[in-house]
Design an enzyme around this catalytic site. Sequence first.
Site, PDB file in Angstrom:
ATOM      1  N   GLU A  20      -5.282  -1.080   6.486  1.00  0.00           N
ATOM      2  CA  GLU A  20      -5.288  -0.203   5.871  1.00  0.00           C
ATOM      3  C   GLU A  20      -6.666  -0.024   7.223  1.00  0.00           C
ATOM      4  O   GLU A  20      -7.403  -1.136   6.536  1.00  0.00           O
ATOM      5  CB  GLU A  20      -5.605   0.914   4.565  1.00  0.00           C
ATOM      6  CG  GLU A  20      -6.296   2.243   5.057  1.00  0.00           C
ATOM      7  CD  GLU A  20      -6.795   2.928   3.091  1.00  0.00           C
ATOM      8  OE1 GLU A  20      -7.563   1.650   2.505  1.00  0.00           O
ATOM      9  OE2 GLU A  20      -6.613   3.302   2.790  1.00  0.00           O
ATOM     10  N   ASN A  28      -6.085   8.869   7.322  1.00  0.00           N
ATOM     11  CA  ASN A  28      -6.155   7.946   7.246  1.00  0.00           C
ATOM     12  C   ASN A  28      -5.210   7.030   7.781  1.00  0.00           C
ATOM     13  O   ASN A  28      -4.183   7.517   7.345  1.00  0.00           O
ATOM     14  CB  ASN A  28      -6.604   7.950   6.122  1.00  0.00           C
ATOM     15  CG  ASN A  28      -6.778   5.787   5.703  1.00  0.00           C
ATOM     16  OD1 ASN A  28      -6.209   5.330   6.161  1.00  0.00           O
ATOM     17  ND2 ASN A  28      -7.207   5.506   4.486  1.00  0.00           N
ATOM     18  N   LYS A  79      -1.680   8.918   6.064  1.00  0.00           N
ATOM     19  CA  LYS A  79      -1.478   8.721   4.328  1.00  0.00           C
ATOM     20  C   LYS A  79      -1.634  10.089   3.639  1.00  0.00           C
ATOM     21  O   LYS A  79      -2.714  10.404   4.168  1.00  0.00           O
ATOM     22  CB  LYS A  79      -3.888   7.819   3.958  1.00  0.00           C
ATOM     23  CG  LYS A  79      -3.122   7.693   2.953  1.00  0.00           C
ATOM     24  CD  LYS A  79      -4.334   6.363   2.996  1.00  0.00           C
ATOM     25  CE  LYS A  79      -5.128   6.219   0.741  1.00  0.00           C
ATOM     26  NZ  LYS A  79      -6.496   5.391   1.137  1.00  0.00           N
ATOM     27  N   GLU A 114     -12.582   8.829   0.251  1.00  0.00           N
ATOM     28  CA  GLU A 114     -11.867   9.077   0.500  1.00  0.00           C
ATOM     29  C   GLU A 114     -11.746  10.931   0.524  1.00  0.00           C
ATOM     30  O   GLU A 114     -11.441  11.096   1.921  1.00  0.00           O
ATOM     31  CB  GLU A 114     -11.178   8.385   0.698  1.00  0.00           C
ATOM     32  CG  GLU A 114     -10.722   6.776   0.936  1.00  0.00           C
ATOM     33  CD  GLU A 114      -9.404   6.116   1.149  1.00  0.00           C
ATOM     34  OE1 GLU A 114      -8.204   6.882   1.705  1.00  0.00           O
ATOM     35  OE2 GLU A 114      -9.608   5.618  -0.087  1.00  0.00           O
ATOM     36  N   CYS A 139      -2.371   2.115   1.285  1.00  0.00           N
ATOM     37  CA  CYS A 139      -3.072   1.779   0.007  1.00  0.00           C
ATOM     38  C   CYS A 139      -2.348   2.452  -1.186  1.00  0.00           C
ATOM     39  O   CYS A 139      -1.530   2.432  -1.692  1.00  0.00           O
ATOM     40  CB  CYS A 139      -4.343   2.195   0.243  1.00  0.00           C
ATOM     41  SG  CYS A 139      -5.436   1.298  -0.742  1.00  0.00           S
ATOM     42  N   ASN A 145      -6.927  -1.759   1.335  1.00  0.00           N
ATOM     43  CA  ASN A 145      -8.503  -1.472   0.720  1.00  0.00           C
ATOM     44  C   ASN A 145      -8.558  -1.116  -0.184  1.00  0.00           C
ATOM     45  O   ASN A 145      -9.151  -0.108  -0.762  1.00  0.00           O
ATOM     46  CB  ASN A 145      -9.579  -0.739   1.368  1.00  0.00           C
ATOM     47  CG  ASN A 145      -9.700  -1.105   3.293  1.00  0.00           C
ATOM     48  OD1 ASN A 145     -11.130  -1.746   3.918  1.00  0.00           O
ATOM     49  ND2 ASN A 145      -8.848  -0.608   4.295  1.00  0.00           N
TER      50      ASN A 145
END
Length: 309
Positions: free
Chosen positions: A47, A105, A122, A141, A167, A192
């Site tokens: 990611e 993302n 994502k 995020e 993730c 991450n």
Amino acid sequence: MPRLLRVGAAQIGPIYRDDTRGEVVERLIALMEEAERKGVELVCYPECALSTFFPRYLLERSEAERYFEESMPNPSVQPLFDQARELGVGFHLGYSELDGGNHYNSSILVDKEGRIIGKYRKSHIPGTSEPIPGQRFQHLERRYFLEGDTGFSVWDAFGGKIGMAICNDRRWPETWRVLGMQGVELVIVGWNTPLTHYRKGISYSRLTEFHSKLSLQAGCYQNGTWAVGVAHCGEEEPDYVLMGQSMIVSPLGEVVALSTTLRDELISSTIDLDAGKEIKEGVFNFELYRRPELYKIISEPTGTNPSKG
Ligand code: CDV
């Protein structure tokens, strides 16, 4: 004849705040070259593989923009695509995407000719959109990324059925099941994951690596699929450490390869894409045993969790 595919997880160690795209891409290429020497056909990067994991900072939007890619490929990343085509190696890459005014993302799947054949954004965006007072590092995020709008797809590629997740998605059984119900044979998931500092005072930080492994192993077993899990990891600045433990997991839920460092590191394995059949036709034979009429609540917009951050 088994359907064999040699896959690699190209773990990336720390990327510092001011590292250039060119420097990062050089590291990715070095890992791809090592992968090719080891016979890998599909190399998976994590990611947000092209920059430091910037959601730990509260940044002005203009400063954050420099970590996003406005097109893919673009001149900085093109050498990676060129090398893939030259070596005949496919790849998976996670990156921060700017599409018009929208930030995602994202990850892409690229074939051995260097063509993008799949894209995922994502779905489960963790953390907060506002900083938590008193916390040295944040997980913002939800400030920088929109929730993805692609949903979970499966692509016929590399001789199998390939899905992507990013993730936090790996912790959600829904991710795995939605992919599983499309017959997925290999799920690629980059991460991450801060070892500390996600939320101040959290009681289960000591279990961070276990929870990651648990999620992958359960997801694979319960859906009869392989997974390549790959970390962007290490100490990106003093006292901010992202977990490693990149791993390749079999459809029986066994870890068949595991990274051992928090640096750039390649792990690889030859996987049999038919290995999930026994599970898919046996204990998790969806057609025979699923009871969808009992599961309706999971597709309703309800839940008992506290509100979004
Ligand atoms: N990048 C992530 O999605 N990280 C989350 C952390 C914040 C918990 C994860 O699920 O690993």
